[in-house]
Design an enzyme around this catalytic site. Structure first.
Site, PDB file in Angstrom:
ATOM      1  N   ASP A   1       8.968 -17.138  19.928  1.00 46.43           N
ATOM      2  CA  ASP A   1       7.437 -17.505  20.088  1.00 46.43           C
ATOM      3  C   ASP A   1       7.011 -18.931  20.207  1.00 46.43           C
ATOM      4  O   ASP A   1       6.072 -19.298  19.649  1.00 46.43           O
ATOM      5  CB  ASP A   1       6.833 -16.661  18.958  1.00 46.43           C
ATOM      6  CG  ASP A   1       6.881 -15.238  18.904  1.00 46.43           C
ATOM      7  OD1 ASP A   1       7.109 -14.679  19.861  1.00 46.43           O
ATOM      8  OD2 ASP A   1       6.752 -14.658  17.780  1.00 46.43           O
TER       9      ASP A   1
ATOM     10  N   LYS B   1       7.653 -19.988  25.191  1.00 44.26           N
ATOM     11  CA  LYS B   1       8.662 -20.109  26.460  1.00 44.26           C
ATOM     12  C   LYS B   1       7.980 -19.644  27.833  1.00 44.26           C
ATOM     13  O   LYS B   1       8.512 -20.266  28.541  1.00 44.26           O
ATOM     14  CB  LYS B   1       9.848 -19.085  25.995  1.00 44.26           C
ATOM     15  CG  LYS B   1      10.931 -19.567  24.802  1.00 44.26           C
ATOM     16  CD  LYS B   1      11.695 -18.640  24.631  1.00 44.26           C
ATOM     17  CE  LYS B   1      11.358 -17.292  24.094  1.00 44.26           C
ATOM     18  NZ  LYS B   1      10.640 -17.435  22.623  1.00 44.26           N
TER      19      LYS B   1
ATOM     20  N   GLY C   1       7.842 -10.961  23.484  1.00 47.28           N
ATOM     21  CA  GLY C   1       6.669 -10.982  23.930  1.00 47.28           C
ATOM     22  C   GLY C   1       6.097 -12.486  24.437  1.00 47.28           C
ATOM     23  O   GLY C   1       6.131 -13.126  23.479  1.00 47.28           O
ATOM     24  N   HIS C   2       6.043 -12.488  25.819  1.00 44.49           N
ATOM     25  CA  HIS C   2       5.779 -13.855  26.298  1.00 44.49           C
ATOM     26  C   HIS C   2       4.345 -14.012  26.754  1.00 44.49           C
ATOM     27  O   HIS C   2       4.126 -13.255  27.641  1.00 44.49           O
ATOM     28  CB  HIS C   2       6.787 -14.387  27.436  1.00 44.49           C
ATOM     29  CG  HIS C   2       8.246 -14.331  26.796  1.00 44.49           C
ATOM     30  ND1 HIS C   2       9.467 -14.421  27.677  1.00 44.49           N
ATOM     31  CD2 HIS C   2       8.806 -14.350  25.750  1.00 44.49           C
ATOM     32  CE1 HIS C   2      10.399 -14.439  27.059  1.00 44.49           C
ATOM     33  NE2 HIS C   2      10.000 -14.195  25.711  1.00 44.49           N
TER      34      HIS C   2
ATOM     35  N   GLN D   1      13.560 -14.489  22.457  1.00 44.16           N
ATOM     36  CA  GLN D   1      13.708 -14.851  20.882  1.00 44.16           C
ATOM     37  C   GLN D   1      14.187 -16.193  20.942  1.00 44.16           C
ATOM     38  O   GLN D   1      13.604 -17.188  21.710  1.00 44.16           O
ATOM     39  CB  GLN D   1      14.909 -13.958  20.483  1.00 44.16           C
ATOM     40  CG  GLN D   1      14.619 -12.554  20.189  1.00 44.16           C
ATOM     41  CD  GLN D   1      14.598 -11.642  21.630  1.00 44.16           C
ATOM     42  OE1 GLN D   1      15.766 -11.702  22.253  1.00 44.16           O
ATOM     43  NE2 GLN D   1      13.589 -11.041  21.963  1.00 44.16           N
TER      44      GLN D   1
HETATM   45  P1  GDP Z   1       7.087 -17.009  23.609  1.00 48.99           P
HETATM   46  O1  GDP Z   1       7.584 -15.738  22.961  1.00 48.99           O
HETATM   47  O2  GDP Z   1       7.824 -18.108  23.424  1.00 48.99           O
HETATM   48  O3  GDP Z   1       6.992 -16.974  25.166  1.00 48.99           O
HETATM   49  O4  GDP Z   1       5.847 -17.443  22.923  1.00 48.99           O
HETATM   50  P2  GDP Z   1       4.615 -16.383  22.540  1.00 48.99           P
HETATM   51  O5  GDP Z   1       3.738 -16.145  23.679  1.00 48.99           O
HETATM   52  O6  GDP Z   1       5.093 -15.021  21.668  1.00 48.99           O
HETATM   53  O7  GDP Z   1       3.746 -17.405  21.429  1.00 48.99           O
HETATM   54  C1  GDP Z   1       3.327 -18.544  21.650  1.00 48.99           C
HETATM   55  C2  GDP Z   1       1.779 -18.445  21.604  1.00 48.99           C
HETATM   56  O8  GDP Z   1       1.390 -19.975  21.524  1.00 48.99           O
HETATM   57  C3  GDP Z   1       1.043 -18.092  22.775  1.00 48.99           C
HETATM   58  O9  GDP Z   1      -0.216 -17.392  22.168  1.00 48.99           O
HETATM   59  C4  GDP Z   1       0.726 -18.711  23.479  1.00 48.99           C
HETATM   60  O10 GDP Z   1      -0.542 -18.559  24.369  1.00 48.99           O
HETATM   61  C5  GDP Z   1       0.462 -20.028  22.641  1.00 48.99           C
HETATM   62  N1  GDP Z   1       0.945 -21.380  23.346  1.00 48.99           N
HETATM   63  C6  GDP Z   1       1.681 -21.877  23.843  1.00 48.99           C
HETATM   64  N2  GDP Z   1       1.880 -23.271  24.027  1.00 48.99           N
HETATM   65  C7  GDP Z   1       0.723 -23.493  23.151  1.00 48.99           C
HETATM   66  C8  GDP Z   1       0.202 -24.960  23.174  1.00 48.99           C
HETATM   67  O11 GDP Z   1       0.490 -25.814  23.386  1.00 48.99           O
HETATM   68  N3  GDP Z   1      -1.052 -24.768  22.423  1.00 48.99           N
HETATM   69  C9  GDP Z   1      -1.718 -23.689  21.949  1.00 48.99           C
HETATM   70  N4  GDP Z   1      -2.926 -23.836  21.170  1.00 48.99           N
HETATM   71  N5  GDP Z   1      -1.145 -22.442  21.998  1.00 48.99           N
HETATM   72  C10 GDP Z   1       0.041 -22.456  22.807  1.00 48.99           C
HETATM   73  P1  IMO Z   2      10.079 -13.755  21.927  1.00 45.71           P
HETATM   74  O1  IMO Z   2      11.027 -13.756  23.026  1.00 45.71           O
HETATM   75  C1  IMO Z   2       9.826 -13.613  17.676  1.00 45.71           C
HETATM   76  C2  IMO Z   2      12.590 -10.913  15.221  1.00 45.71           C
HETATM   77  C3  IMO Z   2      12.201  -9.514  14.836  1.00 45.71           C
HETATM   78  C4  IMO Z   2      13.319  -9.580  13.870  1.00 45.71           C
HETATM   79  C5  IMO Z   2      14.393  -9.874  14.238  1.00 45.71           C
HETATM   80  C6  IMO Z   2      15.255  -8.399  14.832  1.00 45.71           C
HETATM   81  O2  IMO Z   2       8.574 -13.381  21.999  1.00 45.71           O
HETATM   82  O3  IMO Z   2      10.155 -15.123  21.394  1.00 45.71           O
HETATM   83  P2  IMO Z   2      14.770  -6.997  16.773  1.00 45.71           P
HETATM   84  O4  IMO Z   2      13.626  -6.095  16.958  1.00 45.71           O
HETATM   85  O5  IMO Z   2      15.152  -7.997  17.887  1.00 45.71           O
HETATM   86  O6  IMO Z   2      16.163  -6.206  16.369  1.00 45.71           O
HETATM   87  O7  IMO Z   2      14.448  -7.672  15.568  1.00 45.71           O
HETATM   88  O8  IMO Z   2      14.109 -10.615  15.523  1.00 45.71           O
HETATM   89  N1  IMO Z   2      12.432 -11.092  16.891  1.00 45.71           N
HETATM   90  C7  IMO Z   2      11.718 -11.860  17.419  1.00 45.71           C
HETATM   91  N2  IMO Z   2      10.664 -12.895  16.812  1.00 45.71           N
HETATM   92  N3  IMO Z   2      10.112 -13.561  18.782  1.00 45.71           N
HETATM   93  C8  IMO Z   2      10.699 -12.569  19.776  1.00 45.71           C
HETATM   94  O9  IMO Z   2      10.790 -12.853  21.020  1.00 45.71           O
HETATM   95  C9  IMO Z   2      11.515 -11.650  18.900  1.00 45.71           C
HETATM   96  N4  IMO Z   2      12.350 -10.670  19.246  1.00 45.71           N
HETATM   97  C10 IMO Z   2      12.822 -10.228  18.155  1.00 45.71           C
HETATM   98  O10 IMO Z   2      10.954  -9.984  14.330  1.00 45.71           O
HETATM   99  O11 IMO Z   2      12.906 -10.609  12.702  1.00 45.71           O
HETATM  100 MG    MG Z   3       6.944 -14.132  21.646  1.00 52.20          MG
END
Ligand code: GDP
Ligand code: IMO
Ligand code: MG
Length: 424
Positions: free
Chosen positions: A12, A15, A39-40, A223
């Site tokens: 999270d 990416k 979840g991106h 991840q």
């Molecule tokens: P990922 O799994 O690495 O793609 O990241 P996620 O989407 O799960 O979580 C990143 C969160 O940060 C999301 O809600 C994005 O919209 C948000 N985000 C990404 N870059 C920035 C930033 O520079 N500033 C803010 N405020 N939010 C950001």
């Molecule tokens: P993105 O790509 C954050 C975490 C789960 C748990 C551990 C194992 O959005 O960054 P799993 O279901 O993979 O067996 O769970 O990994 N986890 C993540 N945490 N971002 C993710 O993906 C994750 N995918 C799995 O919360 O701790």
């Molecule tokens: Mg994510």
């Protein structure tokens, strides 16, 4: 130019946003590991998209997206995701979304096993996403998995499914779980297979042809580095290699074809699920949640939050081989008068430069902090490096020094436009 993008903390990191930003100049975007545990979030042209299995490059027209052999793919989940994206106006066809014939299939009983394993662990639960990821990778390693190629011949697929689902019922009963209806599982999976069949193929030559033609590939990591089954906070990890090497084994593109490896980190640190988190801070968690930030894109869970961790990121840069780092969410610190940066792990009086391998020792580590003044200013409207406040620049420079590689971009908001190139 072939570039790997890797989450450098616990996932999270943003990416999806960085992939979306870099896709403009790429031709192919490929996922090599993980599944719909990811979840991106991408915010483009004011619209929010959440991608789980479909590479984030799908939001740009004319790009080929590949789900590689190293991914574990839930067919029912993927069809739902494709439908949601289509409803949002995204074009998805066999021409722009190709699925490796060698990717392993997540079945309904895998999800059931994931949930059962978690509940049997009680207080020691990992906090998985319950998407069946661990049990599916276990099947792959046990050499009893079902792969996307098996879907291509419907009759053969039904036979394979029936045998595996019947065997799974015996396993579920041993776990004290009600067996699942085999015919029902076969029906729902086969319906999804009918939708996905035209997308399945041998993605390896397709990607190699792209490389030979001088096209650019972006490898979208899922991840984060410390959820890596080898390098992470084992056993509080996922079941794949989330670090840079996973991009090669997960797609069939060899290491010498990779030109650049970019780490993505948040300015602070977050994690969902259980496991060690040395810089975790209730105060910072409350602060960020109070701003409406840091709720998971896949499960909606509130993320645990903590201060910047130089020890974690330096180790991450080492085993991932980052050439550069993209730092997102710099704006998360906008209202903090003081910023803490961890520069050592104190394990019972011994100062460690790298995280320990034993998870119980990692849990016991106390952070050694240095502090820097904050900037107490809203930076979300900044669009160039020159507009960034001096204290924020100093923070970025210090983190870069600790990590051992340059921070080349910073994020000041979730939108595509809120990405700034760092100038020396
Ligand atoms: P990922 O799994 O690495 O793609 O990241 P996620 O989407 O799960 O979580 C990143 C969160 O940060 C999301 O809600 C994005 O919209 C948000 N985000 C990404 N870059 C920035 C930033 O520079 N500033 C803010 N405020 N939010 C950001
Ligand atoms: P993105 O790509 C954050 C975490 C789960 C748990 C551990 C194992 O959005 O960054 P799993 O279901 O993979 O067996 O769970 O990994 N986890 C993540 N945490 N971002 C993710 O993906 C994750 N995918 C799995 O919360 O701790
Ligand atoms: Mg994510």
């Amino acid at each position: 130019m072939n570039t790997i993008i890797i989450g450098s903390q616990w996932g999270d990191e943003g990416k999806g946003k960085m992939i979306d930003f870099l896709t403009e100049t790429a031709d192919v975007v490929a996922r090599g590991q993980g599944g719909n545990n990811a979840g991106h979030t991408v915010i483009a042209n004011g619209k929010k998209y959440i991608l789980h299995l479909v590479p984030s490059g799908i939001l740009w027209p004319g790009k080929l997206c590949v789900i590689g052999n190293g991914v574990v793919l839930d067919p029912i989940g993927l069809v739902e995701e494709i439908n949601t994206l289509r409803d949002q106006g995204v074009t998805i066809t066999p021409e722009n979304l190709m699925i490796s014939d060698r990717a392993h299939v997540v079945l309904p009983f895998h999800r059931e096993m994931d949930a059962a394993q978690e509940s049997s662990l009680g207080k020691k639960a990992i906090g998985t996403t319950k998407r069946g990821i661990g049990p599916t990778y276990a099947d792959k390693a046990r050499r009893i998995g079902i792969r996307m190629i098996d879907m291509v011949d419907p009759e053969f697929f039904v036979e394979k499914l029936r045998t595996r689902c019947e065997m799974a019922n015996v396993e579920l009963e041993k776990m004290g779980v009600e067996p699942l209806n085999v015919d029902e599982q076969i029906k729902t999976v086969c319906e999804a297979a009918d939708v996905l069949r035209p997308h399945i193929g041998n993605t390896i030559p397709v990607m190699h042809e792209a490389v030979t033609a001088g096209k650019s590939i972006l490898f979208e990591g899922a991840q984060g580095a410390f959820l890596d089954v080898d390098f992470g906070t084992y056993p509080f990890v996922t079941s794949s290699n989330t670090s840079s090497a996973g991009a090669c084994t997960g797609t069939g593109i060899p290491p010498h074809k990779i030109d650049n490896i970019i780490g993505v980190c948040k300015a602070y640190t977050t994690r969902v699920g259980a496991g060690p988190f040395v810089t975790e801070s209730e105060e910072l968690s409350d602060h960020l949640h109070g701003m409406g930030r840091e709720f998971g894109a896949t499960t909606g869970r509130a993320r645990r939050c903590g201060w910047s961790d130089g020890i974690l990121l330096r180790f991450s840069a080492m085993f991932n081989g980052f050439n550069e780092m993209a730092m997102t969410n710099l704006d998360g610190y906008d209202q903090c008068p003081e910023i803490r940066i961890c520069v050592g792990y104190d394990l019972n009086g011994e100062i460690l430069e790298y995280p320990p391998a034993r998870v119980d020792q990692w849990e016991q580590c106390k952070p050694v902090y240095e502090t820097m003044p904050g900037w107490l200013q809203d930076i979300s409207e900044c669009r160039t490096w020159s507009e960034i406040p001096e204290n924020a620049k100093k923070f970025v420079a210090r983190m870069s020094e600790l990590i051992g590689c340059p921070i080349t971009t910073v994020g000041v908001g979730p939108d595509r436009e809120q990405t700034i190139q760092v100038e020396a």
